[in-house]
Motif scaffolding. Structure first.
Motif, PDB file in Angstrom:
ATOM      1  N   SER A 137       0.809  -1.220   0.000  1.00  0.00           N
ATOM      2  CA  SER A 137       0.000   0.000   0.000  1.00  0.00           C
ATOM      3  C   SER A 137       0.842   1.269   0.000  1.00  0.00           C
ATOM      4  CB  SER A 137      -0.972   0.013   1.182  1.00  0.00           C
ATOM      5  OG  SER A 137      -0.303   0.260   2.403  1.00  0.00           O
ATOM      6  N   GLU A 138       2.110   1.179   0.407  1.00  0.00           N
ATOM      7  CA  GLU A 138       2.956   2.366   0.324  1.00  0.00           C
ATOM      8  C   GLU A 138       3.182   2.798  -1.118  1.00  0.00           C
ATOM      9  OE1 GLU A 138       5.783  -1.073   1.570  1.00  0.00           O
ATOM     10  OE2 GLU A 138       3.665  -0.517   1.762  1.00  0.00           O
ATOM     11  N   THR A 194      -1.192   2.983   3.916  1.00  0.00           N
ATOM     12  CA  THR A 194      -2.033   4.041   3.340  1.00  0.00           C
ATOM     13  C   THR A 194      -3.521   3.741   3.479  1.00  0.00           C
ATOM     14  OG1 THR A 194      -1.871   3.031   1.127  1.00  0.00           O
ATOM     15  CG2 THR A 194      -0.258   4.746   1.687  1.00  0.00           C
ATOM     16  N   TYR A 210      -5.961   6.680   4.113  1.00  0.00           N
ATOM     17  CA  TYR A 210      -6.249   7.548   2.971  1.00  0.00           C
ATOM     18  C   TYR A 210      -7.280   6.905   2.046  1.00  0.00           C
ATOM     19  CZ  TYR A 210      -2.267  10.372   4.432  1.00  0.00           C
ATOM     20  OH  TYR A 210      -1.418  11.182   5.146  1.00  0.00           O
ATOM     21  N   GLN A 244      -4.090   7.892  10.288  1.00  0.00           N
ATOM     22  CA  GLN A 244      -2.979   6.974  10.125  1.00  0.00           C
ATOM     23  C   GLN A 244      -2.754   6.170  11.405  1.00  0.00           C
ATOM     24  OE1 GLN A 244      -2.289   6.342   7.017  1.00  0.00           O
ATOM     25  NE2 GLN A 244      -0.125   6.879   7.017  1.00  0.00           N
ATOM     26  N   GLU A 255      -6.310  13.196   6.640  1.00  0.00           N
ATOM     27  CA  GLU A 255      -6.604  12.206   5.613  1.00  0.00           C
ATOM     28  C   GLU A 255      -7.950  12.476   4.936  1.00  0.00           C
ATOM     29  OE1 GLU A 255      -3.922  10.482   8.759  1.00  0.00           O
ATOM     30  OE2 GLU A 255      -5.800  11.643   8.746  1.00  0.00           O
TER      31      GLU A 255
END
Length: 338
Positions: A57-58, A92, A95, A166, A315
């Motif tokens: 996911s990064e 992530t 987000y 996060q 976010e």
């Protein structure tokens, strides 16, 4: 006696730790997530699964998010599900969950975003408990978008996706804005937080999802520039002549403010606001808590024309600005009374 039909669940895999295994001294992607479906009573649930992508996911980008939500739209355009589960990497996840809250909250069924701190073949994995807790929410027939997360202390939290932030680096546990969790799940039963309250913005979710999916034919090259709050950040290094962003989101310090040194200082947000005006960019601040007494510096920032977005995590503001960028929406209309 007529037996109830099994609930139909769309399960979307994207990659991440929940789709990983330990190889040597590092995690690598595998086909592990399908283990989540094992030992789930078929008389209770019928699953339709697909893998929208297979990435950590990064490595999520605006383009991959378009692909993800476009793929979900394709699956639900002419189908009705009792629930949707989105398995996602944790880096992530907040987000993506915020964007999901905007685009999928109008489906009328529970949409649950979940991840795992450890691969499924690790005895410590929380992916399976999170998946089973997602099924609890689907059986509750709630409407909305949620994040489930087993904390380090073993508590199974349910977060409203609109409040998700996060994960905390020390524990990898997710947080809700101002501590407003939706509830917890104990022994398979949802206990809603009686103090949870959320403003209910009116999103044109289904229309926006359709328009977002259509963007895949000609993906936009614009995005949102997000800046950390840090001592010594020199705004002079930014190229505000670039056309690939028009909104800048400046994160605030915990007190809801940022540097207001002299306008001539390249470290001052007042300096950045001047650059934004000269280059037709718009500068936003978040998070800003409307219930706190503001510092004089915060008033100085808003007095200079910088736009604070109140009572939303960073976010959420990022997700809103990205959608405004994609769909040419007015941020003032989108965020309402700031």
């Amino acid at each position: 006696m007529t037996m109830e039909r099994p609930l139909s669940v769309l399960v979307v895999f994207t990659g991440g730790t929940i789709s990983s295994r330990l190889s040597g001294s590092a995690f690598e992607l595998s086909d592990a997530p399908y283990r989540l479906l094992e030992r789930i009573p078929p008389e209770e649930f019928v699953f339709e699964t697909f893998e929208a992508m297979h990435i950590f996911s990064e490595n999520m980008t605006p383009e991959t998010l378009l692909t993800l939500f476009g793929a979900i739209y394709d699956r639900i355009d002419d189908r009705v599900f009792d629930g949707i589960i989105l398995a996602h990497g944790t880096d992530t996840l907040a987000y993506t969950a915020q964007l999901a809250d905007i685009l999928l909250s109008g489906l009328g069924c529970p949409v649950i975003v979940l991840g795992s701190k450890h691969p499924l073949d690790d005895p410590r994995n929380d992916g399976m408990p999170n998946f089973r807790n997602a099924l609890v929410l689907i059986k509750e027939k709630l409407s909305g978008v949620f994040v489930v997360n087993r904390a380090d202390d073993g508590t199974d939290y349910v977060h409203s996706a609109a409040e998700i932030m996060q994960a905390f680096p020390g524990t990898d546990d997710f947080q809700s804005f101002r501590g407003q969790t939706f509830g917890v799940i104990r022994e398979g039963i949802l206990e809603e937080n009686p103090n949870f309250s959320r403003s209910s913005p009116t999103y044109a979710s289904c229309e926006w999802l359709s328009r977002t999916a259509a963007l895949r034919a000609d993906p936009p090259e614009t995005t949102v520039l997000v800046l950390e709050a840090a001592i010594g950040f020199n705004y002079q290094v930014l190229d505000l002549t670039r056309q690939d962003y028009r909104y800048i989101l400046q994160k605030t310090y915990h007190s809801g403010t940022a540097c207001t040194a002299a306008k001539s200082s390249p470290y001052s947000l007042l300096y950045l606001e001047d650059l934004c005006r000269q280059n037709f960019k718009r500068l936003f601040l978040a998070p800003v808590n409307s219930e706190k007494t503001p510092y004089a510096t915060a008033n100085e920032l808003t007095g200079a024309g910088i736009t604070p977005v109140y009572d939303k995590p960073v976010e959420a503001v990022w997700a809103g600005l990205l959608l405004c960028t994609w769909l040419d929406l007015d941020p003032d209309d989108f965020f309402g009374d700031k």
